[in-house]
Design an enzyme around this catalytic site. Structure first.
Site, PDB file in Angstrom:
ATOM      1  N   ARG A  86      44.610  44.267  35.570  1.00  0.00           N
ATOM      2  CA  ARG A  86      43.763  43.318  36.305  1.00  0.00           C
ATOM      3  C   ARG A  86      44.580  42.834  37.492  1.00  0.00           C
ATOM      4  NH1 ARG A  86      39.937  39.094  33.878  1.00  0.00           N
ATOM      5  NH2 ARG A  86      38.906  39.716  35.801  1.00  0.00           N
ATOM      6  N   ASP A 236      43.398  31.925  39.942  1.00  0.00           N
ATOM      7  CA  ASP A 236      44.050  33.132  39.458  1.00  0.00           C
ATOM      8  C   ASP A 236      45.273  33.491  40.294  1.00  0.00           C
ATOM      9  OD1 ASP A 236      42.231  34.751  37.288  1.00  0.00           O
ATOM     10  OD2 ASP A 236      41.047  33.413  38.545  1.00  0.00           O
TER      11      ASP A 236
END
Length: 346
Positions: A86, A236
């Site tokens: 990811r 994030d």
């Protein structure tokens, strides 16, 4: 946090396995998954069985330990495969590095790698606890000004499921509730995978905190009607100039908040900051499969079903994250305190 009066972290390790709370099954089913290989961990991260920047960082740390106890070594290819599964959240590399660098620099013993992973997990969770305490001060000040129940809008899921424990954006809300400060949360459903409606709402219900699930496009109207006192989100990756990546739709909330003079706060531990990147446009944005837009899952007559919203012949594009400019952020809430801009944090 507690579920059915038992304390859980959202990810931990025991008996040669990484254990996660399967976020795919919530809110209808509470399931623990036992992951015994690196490939199983990577699959769980890719399919969002475990998600949230701090949580996948912790999972990555345990995954490197798991790779060693299975193979007696940590191959660089395995390390690269993990950190690339990811690309947007920087925490996954932070967690993997904590154990991989221990492997490279010390005697290759499973006990040392276990300790490195455990230390990283404990550090992340302690950071989230402190984020809750610092963010609570912002809510206290806001309550002094408003003298009414605070309506906080959040996007995606940045609670204890996403962080191992406590949370980032939800941590101050949990802290406020535990201290008797009246709060109500507007929970964005967070399409396409509904992490708000499924996960944030489940956590708030578990803590008996008042909330309402809203469509993603309702936030600006609620702000116009003076029904939002603050927006609080996680992140994030936060880069050198203060721009940050978060779940797609965050940027729209920040724009609406600025237009309507609503405080917009970002909560994240130091492991989410990436000072190697100058600005948000350089952050790699994960583009996920279009079937996440096409299909939606839910319960029908006590059975989980999945239905299509449009036919396979319709093209779709599924960006998982967007970039919010630093100019729209009123404060960064970290374990080191509250900062109005990235330069004061540095």
């Amino acid at each position: 946090m507690k579920v059915n009066n038992k304390h859980y972290r959202s990810v931990w390790a025991e008996k040669n396995a990484v254990i996660i709370i399967n976020q795919q099954k919530l809110p209808f089913e509470f399931e623990l998954l036992r992951l015994t290989t690196l490939d199983e961990v990577i699959e769980a991260i890719k399919t969002l069985k475990v998600r949230g920047a701090p949580a996948i960082g912790i999972t990555a740390a345990w995954a490197m330990w798991l790779e060693f106890i299975n193979n007696g070594t940590i191959d660089k290819t395995a390390y690269q495969k993990l950190i690339q599964c990811r690309p947007t959240a920087v925490n996954i590399k932070r967690g993997a590095d904590a154990v991989y660098h221990t492997f490279l620099n010390q005697t290759q013993q499973a006990k040392q790698l276990w300790q490195a992973a455990q230390q990283f997990a404990d550090s992340e969770i302690e950071a989230c606890k402190l984020i809750g305490q610092h963010g609570y001060k912002l809510l206290q000040q806001l309550y002094k000004e408003k003298q009414k129940t605070l309506n906080i809008l959040t996007h995606c899921n940045a609670g204890w499921l996403a962080c191992g424990d406590y949370g980032t954006a939800l941590a101050p809300i949990f802290e406020a509730h535990s201290n008797g400060l009246p709060v109500h949360v507007w929970v964005d459903e967070t399409r396409p995978l509904n992490q708000g409606a499924r996960l944030t709402a489940w956590e708030l219900a578990n803590e008996q905190i008042p909330f309402d699930i809203i469509s993603d496009n309702s936030g600006a109207l609620l702000m116009m009607l003076n029904k939002v006192d603050a927006v609080m989100v996680g992140a994030d990756r936060i880069v050198k100039n203060g721009d940050f990546a978060n779940k797609i739709g965050t940027y729209q909330k920040a724009l609406a908040a600025r237009e309507h003079h609503v405080p917009f706060w970002v909560a994240a531990p130091h492991t989410t900051f990436d000072l190697s990147i100058d600005n948000g446009l350089q952050i790699p944005i994960e583009q996920r499969h279009g079937n996440e837009l096409q299909f939606i899952s839910g319960m029908y007559q006590q059975q989980r079903i999945e239905i299509a919203l449009f036919p396979n012949s319709f093209s779709s594009v599924n960006h998982a994250f967007d970039i919010t400019p630093a100019s729209l952020v009123n404060a960064y809430i970290t374990e080191k305190g509250i900062f109005e801009n990235i330069k004061s944090w540095l």
